[in-house]
Design an enzyme around this catalytic site. Structure first.
Site, PDB file in Angstrom:
ATOM      1  CB  CYS A 129      -3.151  -8.666   0.057  1.00 40.85           C
ATOM      2  SG  CYS A 129      -3.378  -6.929   0.486  1.00 40.85           S
ATOM      3  CG  HIS A 254      -2.986  -5.392  -4.101  1.00 37.87           C
ATOM      4  ND1 HIS A 254      -4.097  -4.594  -4.252  1.00 37.87           N
ATOM      5  CD2 HIS A 254      -2.867  -5.611  -2.756  1.00 37.87           C
ATOM      6  CE1 HIS A 254      -4.616  -4.335  -3.054  1.00 37.87           C
ATOM      7  NE2 HIS A 254      -3.880  -4.942  -2.146  1.00 37.87           N
TER       8      HIS A 254
END
Length: 345
Positions: A129, A254
């Site tokens: 990710c 993130h």
């Protein structure tokens, strides 16, 4: 004509997001089978205004499927992804199990979709990710000027560790609610800094500069993924990458800072022009913005801001990138890859 689709790991955070995206994007599904652990067998999951019941993995469970999307731990993916491929399905794998195999393409849908043209194993892999969010933003710049060196610090949300990460942050916030003194003087008070079930230090009110397991040269698994996956996706093993991955008390999203040096001429103005029209990228306030993980939570684009020329050397940029790790960082890219595979039939 629709497709017969299976999802392995449908009850996880990414699996739930995947079901939501299949419905949102009107993915052409004629039949949907969802697989989970034995404790979830028969559980009804919402899908497209209706429900679909969880099955367990078993002999023959993929028969007749065109496409299988995998989002489970590596050992399960290693066992069952080839079974799905042998049953005649094309497989999109979100685990790390096959990412670095030479005969398995590692794909970001906006960056290297052409790599899906050949699937020797009938398996295609999604990147980690963090890599996915970063490379979506950097690939358009690399095409123009070629990345020479990349120094990255990441700020990774707890959902990157799954449901257990979210539960741990929730529990710790609840335990310390209103207890400012303990957080302000944690090192001086016994019983404040104690291990959790997921992390060896408290995550609430803290940052942990260790994401993943420690491996070669003291770098973690998350950091090495950024190194090797970036090179593979961009088809350039010469890119020098140094990464530090940090876990932060954020639920979803993130973020990362990147210092990027290029082989050819590149400055802020040129980068802003490129990123303004880059697929999958939202350049915030012309690059002057400061997007946060909350700004990117629940939406598709990767957000880019704090775009600056590095004053210490030429052809070098500093930028900030953030994106939803469950969506673009995992589920969305898998669904986009599935769409690309269907279009190739």
């Amino acid at each position: 004509m629709g497709s017969r689709v299976g999802i392995i790991g449908a009850t996880g955070l990414v699996g739930e997001e995947m079901l939501r995206l299949l419905a949102e994007r009107n993915f052409p599904v004629d039949e949907l089978r969802v697989y989970a652990s034995a404790r979830s067998e028969g559980r009804a999951l919402p899908f497209a205004g209706g429900e679909v019941l969880c099955e367990v993995l078993r002999d023959g469970c993929f028969d007749g499927l065109d496409l299988v999307i995998v989002d489970v731990d590596d050992p399960i993916a290693i066992e069952w992804a080839p079974v799905a491929a042998a049953a005649g399905a094309q497989v999109v794998d979100n685990s790390a199990a096959f990412r670095m195999y030479d005969d398995v393409p590692l794909v970001v849908a906006e960056v290297n979709p052409e790599d899906l043209d050949e699937l020797p194993r009938s398996i295609a892999a999604c990147p980690n990710c963090t890599t996915m969010v970063l490379v979506t933003a950097l690939a358009p710049l690399h095409r123009v000027a070629g990345i020479d060196r990349l120094v990255v610090s990441t700020y990774q949300s707890v959902s990157g560790a799954g449901q257990s990460g979210i539960y741990e942050l929730d529990a710790q916030w609840a335990e310390r609610a209103g207890d400012l003194t303990s957080l302000r003087r944690a090192a001086a008070i016994d019983g404040v800094i104690v291990p959790g079930k997921v992390w060896s230090k408290p995550i609430a009110g803290n940052v942990i500069p260790l994401a993943g397991s420690v491996q070669e040269s003291g770098y973690t698994s998350e950091e090495w993924k950024l190194v090797y996956e970036t090179r593979k996706i961009l088809h350039d093993d010469s890119i020098r990458v140094s990464a530090t991955c940090v876990r932060v008390p954020v639920y979803v999203g993130h973020a990362m800072t990147a210092n990027v040096s290029f082989h050819s001429a590149m400055d802020r103005a040129r980068a802003a022009e490129i990123l303004a029209t880059a697929p999958g990228v939202l350049l915030v306030d012309g690059g002057d913005g400061a997007p946060t993980p909350l700004d990117g939570a629940g939406i598709d684009p990767v957000l880019v801001g704090r775009l600056r020329d590095d004053p210490s050397q030429a052809n070098t940029l500093d930028l900030w990138v953030t994106g939803d790790n469950l969506r673009k960082g995992a589920a969305l890219n898998a669904v986009q890859m599935a769409e690309l595979l269907i279009a190739r039939r």
